[in-house]
Design a protein around this motif. Sequence first.
Motif, PDB file in Angstrom:
ATOM      1  N   THR A 271       0.829  -1.194   0.000  1.00  0.00           N
ATOM      2  CA  THR A 271       0.000   0.000   0.000  1.00  0.00           C
ATOM      3  C   THR A 271       0.868   1.250   0.000  1.00  0.00           C
TER       4      THR A 271
ATOM      5  N   VAL B  83       3.646   9.855  -9.859  1.00  0.00           N
ATOM      6  CA  VAL B  83       2.927  10.091 -11.119  1.00  0.00           C
ATOM      7  C   VAL B  83       2.234  11.450 -11.094  1.00  0.00           C
ATOM      8  N   LEU B  84       1.596  11.785  -9.991  1.00  0.00           N
ATOM      9  CA  LEU B  84       0.924  13.083  -9.872  1.00  0.00           C
ATOM     10  C   LEU B  84       1.921  14.235  -9.928  1.00  0.00           C
TER      11      LEU B  84
ATOM     12  N   ALA C 211       4.065   5.565  -5.540  1.00  0.00           N
ATOM     13  CA  ALA C 211       4.026   5.554  -6.999  1.00  0.00           C
ATOM     14  C   ALA C 211       2.981   6.546  -7.505  1.00  0.00           C
ATOM     15  N   LEU C 212       1.849   6.599  -6.855  1.00  0.00           N
ATOM     16  CA  LEU C 212       0.799   7.533  -7.241  1.00  0.00           C
ATOM     17  C   LEU C 212       1.262   8.975  -7.051  1.00  0.00           C
TER      18      LEU C 212
ATOM     19  N   ARG D 193       2.362   1.688  -3.411  1.00  0.00           N
ATOM     20  CA  ARG D 193       1.383   2.200  -4.371  1.00  0.00           C
ATOM     21  C   ARG D 193       1.129   3.682  -4.165  1.00  0.00           C
ATOM     22  N   VAL D 194       1.064   4.105  -2.914  1.00  0.00           N
ATOM     23  CA  VAL D 194       0.850   5.513  -2.611  1.00  0.00           C
ATOM     24  C   VAL D 194       2.029   6.340  -3.113  1.00  0.00           C
TER      25      VAL D 194
END
Length: 73
Positions: free
Chosen positions: A6, A16-17, A12-13, A9-10
């Motif tokens: 988790t 990307v943002l 990575a997000l 993933r956070v």
Amino acid sequence: MSKMVTTGRVLALIAVLAAGTFTFTATGCTEKKGPAEKAGEKIDETVDKVKDALDPKGPAEKTGEKIDKALGK
């Protein structure tokens, strides 16, 4: 283990943002200037000229301004 996935993933997000925001900001800087912005720049230049007449700049400052102007700043 699921906490690490988790968190990954956070992160990575977020990456990307951040990249998307940078791209959007960088491409937004190429907009054409409107008449109000051009008029404002002319006023700024006039004020700078008046300041220069009252308090002349030294050679290093003049050179720096020429460099800025050549680079479009």
